[in-house]
Scaffold this motif. Structure first.
Motif, PDB file in Angstrom:
ATOM      1  N   ASP A 106      -3.259 -21.710  14.576  1.00 54.28           N
ATOM      2  CA  ASP A 106      -1.498 -21.091  14.510  1.00 54.28           C
ATOM      3  C   ASP A 106      -1.249 -21.924  16.147  1.00 54.28           C
ATOM      4  N   LYS A 107      -0.998 -23.265  15.860  1.00 56.10           N
ATOM      5  CA  LYS A 107      -0.286 -23.962  16.421  1.00 56.10           C
ATOM      6  C   LYS A 107       0.417 -23.774  17.773  1.00 56.10           C
ATOM      7  N   TYR A 108       0.863 -22.766  18.072  1.00 57.82           N
ATOM      8  CA  TYR A 108       1.724 -21.119  18.961  1.00 57.82           C
ATOM      9  C   TYR A 108       0.989 -21.205  19.483  1.00 57.82           C
ATOM     10  N   SER A 109      -0.197 -20.714  18.911  1.00 56.23           N
ATOM     11  CA  SER A 109      -1.576 -20.070  19.956  1.00 56.23           C
ATOM     12  C   SER A 109      -2.452 -20.781  20.616  1.00 56.23           C
ATOM     13  N   PRO A 110      -2.363 -21.406  21.689  1.00 54.00           N
ATOM     14  CA  PRO A 110      -2.755 -21.804  23.207  1.00 54.00           C
ATOM     15  C   PRO A 110      -4.735 -21.562  22.545  1.00 54.00           C
ATOM     16  N   ASP A 111      -5.328 -20.221  22.192  1.00 56.32           N
ATOM     17  CA  ASP A 111      -6.867 -20.182  22.813  1.00 56.32           C
ATOM     18  C   ASP A 111      -7.156 -20.569  20.943  1.00 56.32           C
ATOM     19  N   GLN A 112      -6.080 -20.497  20.138  1.00 58.89           N
ATOM     20  CA  GLN A 112      -6.603 -21.233  18.558  1.00 58.89           C
ATOM     21  C   GLN A 112      -6.557 -22.873  19.137  1.00 58.89           C
ATOM     22  N   VAL A 113      -5.589 -23.389  19.288  1.00 61.81           N
ATOM     23  CA  VAL A 113      -5.777 -24.597  19.345  1.00 61.81           C
ATOM     24  C   VAL A 113      -6.898 -25.271  19.912  1.00 61.81           C
ATOM     25  N   SER A 114      -6.894 -24.731  21.214  1.00 64.31           N
ATOM     26  CA  SER A 114      -8.426 -24.962  22.047  1.00 64.31           C
ATOM     27  C   SER A 114      -9.491 -24.803  21.473  1.00 64.31           C
ATOM     28  N   ALA A 115      -9.478 -24.186  20.936  1.00 60.32           N
ATOM     29  CA  ALA A 115     -10.800 -23.379  20.143  1.00 60.32           C
ATOM     30  C   ALA A 115     -10.877 -24.592  18.970  1.00 60.32           C
TER      31      ALA A 115
END
Length: 200
Positions: free
Chosen positions: A62-71
């Motif tokens: 999810d490009k709007y989720s900093p946690d997912q992008v960071s992971a």
């Protein structure tokens, strides 16, 4: 003038050159009252991209989720064991990812450098990145467009998003000057930006 990304490589060379000469201003050199001859030439790259490069499009983040992008950045940089260049379209997102992945990468022995965070100037930051093949670097458009990293120091480029232009007044005026409608002009610029980044 020489550039690996001067033309769009859309398959229509005449259209690509018309766009490139207009965008760079080179078309003015060919005007009757100018004392210049404009010669256009296109050369294939000696680099075998199909054999030596891979492009992966991640669709489960999810490009709007900093946690997912960071992971995603963390796992990609860990898998590469350094030599990763992360390109961001917004400083805020760069900083959010930096905060989340700095320690896990450090624990794995991978130094993380970041434009807009590290206090040294960009050129010094790039020199550090080039000299340490185990490091990774996060940056924005200045990093995407203005560096060359030869050798093992750059193994992977990761984009947080496609680098679309903001539809500000300057962009709209340029688009109108090129006589473009719809997304054709925007797509040409995006392809050029991606080519520029890929050439790092």
């Amino acid at each position: 003038m020489t550039s690996a990304t001067l033309t769009d490589k859309s398959g229509d060379m005449e259209k690509d050159w018309a766009f490139a000469t207009k965008r760079t201003g080179a078309s003015y050199l060919a005007m009757p009252d100018m004392p210049f001859d404009l010669t256009l030439a296109n050369f294939d790259s000696p680099f075998d991209y199909a054999k030596n490069a891979r492009v992966f499009i991640v669709t489960d983040v999810d490009k709007y989720s900093p946690d997912q992008v960071s992971a995603a950045y963390r796992e990609l940089f860990l898998a590469a064991n350094g030599g990763g260049l992360g390109i961001f379209t917004a400083i805020k997102r760069l900083k959010a990812v930096y905060r989340r992945i700095k320690e896990p990468l450090a624990d794995a022995g991978i130094p993380l450098l970041a434009q807009h965070i590290d206090t040294v100037n960009l050129q010094t930051l790039l020199d550090i990145f080039k000299s340490d093949p185990e490091s990774c670097l996060l940056g924005t458009d200045a990093v995407r467009d203005g560096i060359d990293v030869p050798g093992k120091s750059l193994q992977m480029i990761v984009f947080d998003r496609v680098p679309w232009h903001r539809p500000d007044i300057a962009h709209k005026t340029r688009k109108a000057a090129f006589g473009e409608t719809g997304e054709a002009y925007n797509l040409t610029l995006v392809r050029t930006k991606l080519q520029q980044a890929f050439g790092r």
